[in-house]
Design a protein around this motif. Structure first.
Motif, PDB file in Angstrom:
ATOM      1  N   UNK A 176     -12.214 -18.155  -4.030  1.00 16.61           N
ATOM      2  CA  UNK A 176     -12.147 -19.079  -5.161  1.00 16.61           C
ATOM      3  C   UNK A 176     -12.482 -20.526  -4.781  1.00 16.61           C
ATOM      4  N   UNK A 177     -12.619 -20.784  -3.503  1.00 14.89           N
ATOM      5  CA  UNK A 177     -12.848 -22.159  -3.063  1.00 14.89           C
ATOM      6  C   UNK A 177     -14.260 -22.630  -3.390  1.00 14.89           C
ATOM      7  N   UNK A 178     -14.322 -23.831  -3.941  1.00 19.53           N
ATOM      8  CA  UNK A 178     -15.611 -24.464  -4.208  1.00 19.53           C
ATOM      9  C   UNK A 178     -15.687 -25.823  -3.518  1.00 19.53           C
ATOM     10  N   UNK A 179     -14.874 -25.967  -2.496  1.00 21.80           N
ATOM     11  CA  UNK A 179     -14.828 -27.233  -1.765  1.00 21.80           C
ATOM     12  C   UNK A 179     -16.119 -27.415  -0.952  1.00 21.80           C
ATOM     13  N   UNK A 180     -16.732 -28.552  -1.109  1.00 26.00           N
ATOM     14  CA  UNK A 180     -18.017 -28.826  -0.447  1.00 26.00           C
ATOM     15  C   UNK A 180     -17.883 -29.141   1.037  1.00 26.00           C
ATOM     16  N   UNK A 181     -16.714 -29.590   1.451  1.00 28.55           N
ATOM     17  CA  UNK A 181     -16.552 -29.972   2.861  1.00 28.55           C
ATOM     18  C   UNK A 181     -15.778 -28.922   3.665  1.00 28.55           C
ATOM     19  N   UNK A 182     -15.524 -27.797   3.062  1.00 29.13           N
ATOM     20  CA  UNK A 182     -14.668 -26.770   3.672  1.00 29.13           C
ATOM     21  C   UNK A 182     -15.086 -26.389   5.097  1.00 29.13           C
ATOM     22  N   UNK A 183     -16.367 -26.231   5.348  1.00 25.87           N
ATOM     23  CA  UNK A 183     -16.828 -25.791   6.665  1.00 25.87           C
ATOM     24  C   UNK A 183     -16.607 -26.824   7.762  1.00 25.87           C
ATOM     25  N   UNK A 184     -16.514 -28.085   7.417  1.00 25.33           N
ATOM     26  CA  UNK A 184     -16.332 -29.133   8.412  1.00 25.33           C
ATOM     27  C   UNK A 184     -14.901 -29.673   8.438  1.00 25.33           C
ATOM     28  N   UNK A 185     -14.129 -29.384   7.415  1.00 24.17           N
ATOM     29  CA  UNK A 185     -12.804 -29.974   7.251  1.00 24.17           C
ATOM     30  C   UNK A 185     -11.730 -29.216   8.043  1.00 24.17           C
ATOM     31  N   UNK A 186     -10.780 -29.936   8.543  1.00 27.48           N
ATOM     32  CA  UNK A 186      -9.675 -29.347   9.310  1.00 27.48           C
ATOM     33  C   UNK A 186      -8.373 -29.304   8.500  1.00 27.48           C
ATOM     34  N   UNK A 187      -8.460 -29.632   7.208  1.00 29.55           N
ATOM     35  CA  UNK A 187      -7.268 -29.656   6.361  1.00 29.55           C
ATOM     36  C   UNK A 187      -6.617 -28.276   6.258  1.00 29.55           C
ATOM     37  N   UNK A 188      -7.420 -27.231   6.082  1.00 33.90           N
ATOM     38  CA  UNK A 188      -6.870 -25.882   5.966  1.00 33.90           C
ATOM     39  C   UNK A 188      -6.047 -25.534   7.204  1.00 33.90           C
ATOM     40  N   UNK A 189      -6.549 -25.852   8.359  1.00 33.00           N
ATOM     41  CA  UNK A 189      -5.834 -25.577   9.610  1.00 33.00           C
ATOM     42  C   UNK A 189      -4.510 -26.340   9.669  1.00 33.00           C
ATOM     43  N   UNK A 190      -4.535 -27.598   9.264  1.00 30.39           N
ATOM     44  CA  UNK A 190      -3.309 -28.406   9.277  1.00 30.39           C
ATOM     45  C   UNK A 190      -2.278 -27.849   8.298  1.00 30.39           C
ATOM     46  N   UNK A 191      -2.729 -27.503   7.096  1.00 31.70           N
ATOM     47  CA  UNK A 191      -1.813 -26.935   6.112  1.00 31.70           C
ATOM     48  C   UNK A 191      -1.298 -25.569   6.552  1.00 31.70           C
ATOM     49  N   UNK A 192      -2.158 -24.782   7.176  1.00 30.04           N
ATOM     50  CA  UNK A 192      -1.727 -23.464   7.662  1.00 30.04           C
ATOM     51  C   UNK A 192      -0.583 -23.626   8.668  1.00 30.04           C
ATOM     52  N   UNK A 193      -0.725 -24.562   9.588  1.00 30.90           N
ATOM     53  CA  UNK A 193       0.343 -24.819  10.573  1.00 30.90           C
ATOM     54  C   UNK A 193       1.618 -25.311   9.882  1.00 30.90           C
ATOM     55  N   UNK A 194       1.458 -26.159   8.884  1.00 30.12           N
ATOM     56  CA  UNK A 194       2.620 -26.677   8.151  1.00 30.12           C
ATOM     57  C   UNK A 194       3.349 -25.559   7.415  1.00 30.12           C
ATOM     58  N   UNK A 195       2.602 -24.667   6.789  1.00 33.05           N
ATOM     59  CA  UNK A 195       3.206 -23.541   6.074  1.00 33.05           C
ATOM     60  C   UNK A 195       3.947 -22.632   7.056  1.00 33.05           C
ATOM     61  N   UNK A 196       3.345 -22.382   8.214  1.00 34.69           N
ATOM     62  CA  UNK A 196       4.006 -21.544   9.222  1.00 34.69           C
ATOM     63  C   UNK A 196       5.311 -22.189   9.701  1.00 34.69           C
ATOM     64  N   UNK A 197       5.313 -23.500   9.870  1.00 34.24           N
ATOM     65  CA  UNK A 197       6.539 -24.211  10.264  1.00 34.24           C
ATOM     66  C   UNK A 197       7.589 -24.106   9.169  1.00 34.24           C
ATOM     67  N   UNK A 198       7.166 -24.236   7.926  1.00 35.32           N
ATOM     68  CA  UNK A 198       8.057 -24.110   6.770  1.00 35.32           C
ATOM     69  C   UNK A 198       8.748 -22.749   6.789  1.00 35.32           C
ATOM     70  N   UNK A 199       7.956 -21.679   6.941  1.00 38.21           N
ATOM     71  CA  UNK A 199       8.533 -20.335   6.967  1.00 38.21           C
ATOM     72  C   UNK A 199       9.388 -20.101   8.206  1.00 38.21           C
ATOM     73  N   UNK A 200       9.022 -20.701   9.314  1.00 40.96           N
ATOM     74  CA  UNK A 200       9.835 -20.565  10.536  1.00 40.96           C
ATOM     75  C   UNK A 200      11.248 -21.092  10.314  1.00 40.96           C
ATOM     76  N   UNK A 201      11.363 -22.200   9.615  1.00 37.61           N
ATOM     77  CA  UNK A 201      12.682 -22.752   9.307  1.00 37.61           C
ATOM     78  C   UNK A 201      13.427 -21.823   8.349  1.00 37.61           C
ATOM     79  N   UNK A 202      12.756 -21.376   7.281  1.00 43.00           N
ATOM     80  CA  UNK A 202      13.410 -20.484   6.316  1.00 43.00           C
ATOM     81  C   UNK A 202      13.839 -19.169   6.956  1.00 43.00           C
TER      82      UNK A 202
END
Length: 144
Positions: A96-122
């Protein structure tokens, strides 16, 4: 991170039933305690039944009750399952992604790590941890 109302209600039902102890509770009783829609709770309860957290009994004297003891219900697991299919940001969904910078952006990786930390606490919490102040819960939820 913002959780869906579905997850919020799932956790509220589990907390209510955990505080309620081994007795069955009527869906209307839980809805009234929280001031939320009975119809919404029915969907949540179906999910909780499917996932093996609660059991329901029909008919007179029926209701819903925990199927597992509160110390066996991991909050991280409940949130993961109830949030399955939701995406934090558009690029989490490759289809569903239509982000134009997706291939160069590191935001997904940062958010993925943040989500994993969130679940680790829970994952360090169980339902039993959330209902340690049972007497106050019973009073606030008006459970006899």
């Amino acid at each position: 991170m913002r959780l869906t109302t579905f997850t919020d209600y799932s956790l509220r039902v589990l907390i209510y039933l955990g505080a309620h102890s081994k007795q069955r509770a009527a869906v209307g009783e839980i809805a009234a305690a929280y001031g939320i829609s009975r119809n919404h709770l029915m969907k949540v309860i179906l999910f909780l039944v499917e996932e093996g957290y609660v059991a329901t009994t029909r008919g007179r004297g029926g209701g819903v009750q925990l199927k597992l003891s509160p110390d066996r219900i991991r909050i991280g697991d409940v949130v993961r399952k109830s949030e399955a299919g939701t995406v934090l940001v558009e690029c989490f969904s490759r289809e569903a992604s239509q982000c134009r910078i997706e291939n160069a952006c590191k935001l997904r990786s940062a958010f993925h790590k943040a989500v994993q930390a969130f679940y680790s606490v829970l994952d360090t919490y169980t339902l039993a941890d959330l209902i340690v102040n049972r007497p106050a819960m019973l009073q606030l939820l008006r459970i006899a």
